[in-house]
Motif scaffolding. Structure first.
Motif, PDB file in Angstrom:
ATOM      1  N   GLN A   1       3.158  -1.169 -10.493  1.00 47.49           N
ATOM      2  CA  GLN A   1       2.417  -2.128 -11.307  1.00 47.49           C
ATOM      3  C   GLN A   1       3.162  -2.432 -12.599  1.00 47.49           C
ATOM      4  N   GLN A   2       3.604  -1.364 -13.274  1.00 48.11           N
ATOM      5  CA  GLN A   2       4.308  -1.549 -14.539  1.00 48.11           C
ATOM      6  C   GLN A   2       5.652  -2.236 -14.344  1.00 48.11           C
ATOM      7  N   ALA A   3       6.218  -2.112 -13.131  1.00 47.32           N
ATOM      8  CA  ALA A   3       7.491  -2.762 -12.828  1.00 47.32           C
ATOM      9  C   ALA A   3       7.318  -4.237 -12.478  1.00 47.32           C
ATOM     10  N   GLY A   4       6.066  -4.714 -12.455  1.00 46.85           N
ATOM     11  CA  GLY A   4       5.817  -6.129 -12.253  1.00 46.85           C
ATOM     12  C   GLY A   4       5.539  -6.546 -10.822  1.00 46.85           C
ATOM     13  N   ILE A   5       5.373  -5.575  -9.908  1.00 43.26           N
ATOM     14  CA  ILE A   5       5.015  -5.919  -8.530  1.00 43.26           C
ATOM     15  C   ILE A   5       3.533  -6.293  -8.533  1.00 43.26           C
ATOM     16  N   GLU A   6       3.241  -7.473  -8.079  1.00 45.41           N
ATOM     17  CA  GLU A   6       1.942  -8.097  -8.343  1.00 45.41           C
ATOM     18  C   GLU A   6       0.764  -7.400  -7.665  1.00 45.41           C
ATOM     19  N   ARG A   7       0.861  -7.099  -6.395  1.00 46.73           N
ATOM     20  CA  ARG A   7      -0.290  -6.630  -5.610  1.00 46.73           C
ATOM     21  C   ARG A   7       0.039  -5.265  -5.025  1.00 46.73           C
ATOM     22  N   VAL A   8      -0.400  -4.194  -5.705  1.00 50.35           N
ATOM     23  CA  VAL A   8      -0.104  -2.828  -5.290  1.00 50.35           C
ATOM     24  C   VAL A   8      -1.398  -2.035  -5.212  1.00 50.35           C
ATOM     25  N   LEU A   9      -1.582  -1.325  -4.109  1.00 48.81           N
ATOM     26  CA  LEU A   9      -2.727  -0.448  -3.914  1.00 48.81           C
ATOM     27  C   LEU A   9      -2.224   0.923  -3.472  1.00 48.81           C
ATOM     28  N   GLN A  10      -3.008   1.945  -3.741  1.00 49.26           N
ATOM     29  CA  GLN A  10      -2.731   3.278  -3.208  1.00 49.26           C
ATOM     30  C   GLN A  10      -3.717   3.561  -2.076  1.00 49.26           C
ATOM     31  N   LEU A  11      -3.286   4.324  -1.085  1.00 57.70           N
ATOM     32  CA  LEU A  11      -4.199   4.737  -0.026  1.00 57.70           C
ATOM     33  C   LEU A  11      -5.049   5.881  -0.539  1.00 57.70           C
ATOM     34  N   GLU A  12      -6.328   5.658  -0.655  1.00 58.88           N
ATOM     35  CA  GLU A  12      -7.243   6.675  -1.178  1.00 58.88           C
ATOM     36  C   GLU A  12      -7.180   7.936  -0.319  1.00 58.88           C
ATOM     37  N   GLY A  13      -6.823   9.062  -0.953  1.00 62.18           N
ATOM     38  CA  GLY A  13      -6.802  10.341  -0.252  1.00 62.18           C
ATOM     39  C   GLY A  13      -5.609  10.558   0.650  1.00 62.18           C
ATOM     40  N   GLY A  14      -4.689   9.598   0.705  1.00 60.88           N
ATOM     41  CA  GLY A  14      -3.467   9.772   1.466  1.00 60.88           C
ATOM     42  C   GLY A  14      -3.675   9.896   2.972  1.00 60.88           C
ATOM     43  N   ILE A  15      -2.652  10.409   3.628  1.00 65.02           N
ATOM     44  CA  ILE A  15      -2.679  10.550   5.087  1.00 65.02           C
ATOM     45  C   ILE A  15      -3.808  11.457   5.533  1.00 65.02           C
ATOM     46  N   LEU A  16      -4.033  12.550   4.813  1.00 66.08           N
ATOM     47  CA  LEU A  16      -5.033  13.524   5.252  1.00 66.08           C
ATOM     48  C   LEU A  16      -6.435  12.921   5.285  1.00 66.08           C
ATOM     49  N   GLU A  17      -6.776  12.118   4.283  1.00 65.16           N
ATOM     50  CA  GLU A  17      -8.099  11.481   4.305  1.00 65.16           C
ATOM     51  C   GLU A  17      -8.161  10.399   5.380  1.00 65.16           C
ATOM     52  N   TYR A  18      -7.040   9.715   5.602  1.00 71.79           N
ATOM     53  CA  TYR A  18      -6.988   8.729   6.679  1.00 71.79           C
ATOM     54  C   TYR A  18      -7.228   9.414   8.023  1.00 71.79           C
ATOM     55  N   PHE A  19      -6.564  10.543   8.265  1.00 65.75           N
ATOM     56  CA  PHE A  19      -6.790  11.297   9.508  1.00 65.75           C
ATOM     57  C   PHE A  19      -8.250  11.717   9.633  1.00 65.75           C
TER      58      PHE A  19
ATOM     59  N   VAL B   1       0.862  -1.188   0.000  1.00 65.27           N
ATOM     60  CA  VAL B   1       0.000   0.000   0.000  1.00 65.27           C
ATOM     61  C   VAL B   1       0.895   1.233   0.000  1.00 65.27           C
ATOM     62  N   SER B   2       0.897   1.964  -1.108  1.00 66.59           N
ATOM     63  CA  SER B   2       1.671   3.207  -1.180  1.00 66.59           C
ATOM     64  C   SER B   2       0.843   4.338  -0.589  1.00 66.59           C
ATOM     65  N   TYR B   3       1.522   5.241   0.117  1.00 67.84           N
ATOM     66  CA  TYR B   3       0.798   6.375   0.690  1.00 67.84           C
ATOM     67  C   TYR B   3       1.666   7.628   0.641  1.00 67.84           C
ATOM     68  N   CYS B   4       0.993   8.771   0.740  1.00 65.88           N
ATOM     69  CA  CYS B   4       1.653  10.071   0.751  1.00 65.88           C
ATOM     70  C   CYS B   4       0.737  11.039   1.487  1.00 65.88           C
ATOM     71  N   THR B   5       0.938  12.324   1.333  1.00 66.42           N
ATOM     72  CA  THR B   5       0.163  13.300   2.105  1.00 66.42           C
ATOM     73  C   THR B   5      -1.309  13.318   1.699  1.00 66.42           C
ATOM     74  N   GLY B   6      -1.557  13.547   0.405  1.00 61.41           N
ATOM     75  CA  GLY B   6      -2.935  13.691  -0.037  1.00 61.41           C
ATOM     76  C   GLY B   6      -3.363  12.748  -1.132  1.00 61.41           C
ATOM     77  N   GLY B   7      -2.447  11.897  -1.615  1.00 60.38           N
ATOM     78  CA  GLY B   7      -2.818  10.904  -2.606  1.00 60.38           C
ATOM     79  C   GLY B   7      -2.123  11.016  -3.948  1.00 60.38           C
ATOM     80  N   ILE B   8      -1.599  12.185  -4.279  1.00 58.27           N
ATOM     81  CA  ILE B   8      -1.096  12.391  -5.638  1.00 58.27           C
ATOM     82  C   ILE B   8       0.170  11.596  -5.928  1.00 58.27           C
ATOM     83  N   ARG B   9       1.108  11.586  -4.972  1.00 58.72           N
ATOM     84  CA  ARG B   9       2.354  10.846  -5.206  1.00 58.72           C
ATOM     85  C   ARG B   9       2.129   9.339  -5.160  1.00 58.72           C
ATOM     86  N   CYS B  10       1.328   8.889  -4.195  1.00 58.43           N
ATOM     87  CA  CYS B  10       1.134   7.437  -4.088  1.00 58.43           C
ATOM     88  C   CYS B  10       0.328   6.898  -5.259  1.00 58.43           C
ATOM     89  N   GLU B  11      -0.440   7.741  -5.944  1.00 62.74           N
ATOM     90  CA  GLU B  11      -1.161   7.279  -7.125  1.00 62.74           C
ATOM     91  C   GLU B  11      -0.194   6.988  -8.263  1.00 62.74           C
TER      92      GLU B  11
END
Length: 247
Positions: A197-215, A180-190
Motif C-alpha cells: 500500500q505504501q509503495a503505491g500499489i492501488e488495490r491490495v488485500l491480505q488473506l484473513e488468517g492465511g492458509i491455515l484459516e483458509y483450510f 491478495v497477499s497470503y502466508c501461513t497464518g496471516g502475520i507476514r501477509c499483513e
C-alpha cells in the motif's frame, strides 16, 4: 480423536512491558504443561503452542483477559503428540522481521478478504468489481515448494526481510489488479499488504488468517500441495491433518 490441540495466533498490539510479559507468559504456559514458542516485541505477539485442549483454551482465555490480547483469534489443529519438544518465550525486535519500522500494523491494518470470498473470486479469477485477482505468496521459497495456491506469484524469497525490495522491483506488474497477499497464518501477509500500500500499489488485500484459516473454512480447494508449518509435523493438508508425505 487426536488428543493434542495445537494453536497458532498473532496479534499486532503495542506492548511496552515485553520483559515482564515474557516471565508471566512463561510461568502460565509452564503451569499448564504447554510446549511451543511465543515471540514478543513492542509491535505484538506471535505464538505456536500445543497441549491438552482444556489447558490450551484456559491459556487463551487468560491471555484474552488482558485488553491488549482480547482480539487473539487462534487457529486450531490436532495431532497425536505435541509437535514441540520444549517451551520458548522470547523477546525480539519484531514478531516477524521486515526491517521497515514505518510499517506498523498495530496502528492500522491493511484491508482483508475472508476465505469464502477469496475462494469465490478464484472460481472466476476476478473480484466482485470484475478486476483480475492475483495471489502473492509472501513465504520463503522452501515453503512455497511444499504447496501454494494455484497460479500464485512467487518471488523466491530467501527470508521475509527480502520482501520489500522484491515488491518494489515488481510493483509495475501488479498495477490494475486486485492483489491478495497470503502466508501461513496471516502475520507476514499483513505486513506485506501494508508495505505494498505504501509503495503505491492501488488495490491490495491480505488473506484473513492465511492458509491455515483458509483450510479451516474451505479445505484444499484452489491449493496445490500442503502447507509447511514450523513444527515437527512439517506440513498440513487441506483438512489440517499432518501430511503423510511429510510424516
Amino acid at each position: 480423536m487426536k488428543p493434542i490441540l495445537n494453536i497458532s495466533a498473532y496479534l499486532f498490539t503495542s506492548l511496552a512491558d515485553t520483559a515482564a510479559l515474557r516471565e508471566s507468559i512463561r510461568s502460565r504456559a509452564t503451569a499448564l504443561s504447554l510446549k511451543g514458542t511465543v515471540l514478543l516485541a513492542e509491535e505484538g505477539i506471535n505464538l505456536f503452542l500445543a497441549g491438552q485442549p482444556d489447558d490450551v483454551r484456559r491459556f487463551v482465555d487468560e491471555m484474552r483477559a488482558d485488553v491488549r490480547f482480547a482480539a487473539l483469534r487462534p487457529k486450531e489443529s490436532w495431532s497425536c503428540e505435541r509437535p514441540f519438544r520444549k517451551l520458548l518465550v522470547k523477546v525480539k525486535r519484531e514478531i516477524i522481521r521486515m526491517n521497515h519500522p514505518a510499517i506498523r500494523p498495530s496502528a492500522a491494518r491493511a484491508p482483508a478478504v475472508d476465505a469464502p470470498t477469496l475462494a469465490r473470486w478464484l472460481d472466476t479469477g476476478r473480484d466482485d468489481d470484475g478486476r483480475a485477482v492475483v495471489l502473492l505468496d509472501t513465504r520463503n521459497a522452501f515453503e512455497v515448494e511444499q504447496g501454494r495456491f494455484r497460479g500464485a506469484i512467487d518471488w523466491r524469497l530467501g527470508k521475509f526481510s527480502d520482501f520489500p525490495a522484491a515488491a518494489l522491483a515488481h510493483a509495475d506488474a501488479l498495477k490494475d489488479k486486485t492483489v491478495v497477499s497470503y502466508c501461513t497464518g496471516g502475520i507476514r501477509c499483513e505486513k506485506a499488504a501494508l508495505f505494498m500500500q505504501q509503495a503505491g500499489i492501488e488495490r491490495v488485500l491480505q488473506l484473513e488468517g492465511g492458509i491455515l484459516e483458509y483450510f479451516e473454512q474451505i479445505g484444499g480447494r484452489h491449493f496445490d500441495g500442503t502447507c509447511f508449518v514450523f513444527d515437527a509435523r512439517e506440513a498440513l493438508d487441506g483438512a489440517l491433518q499432518e501430511s503423510t508425505a511429510a510424516a
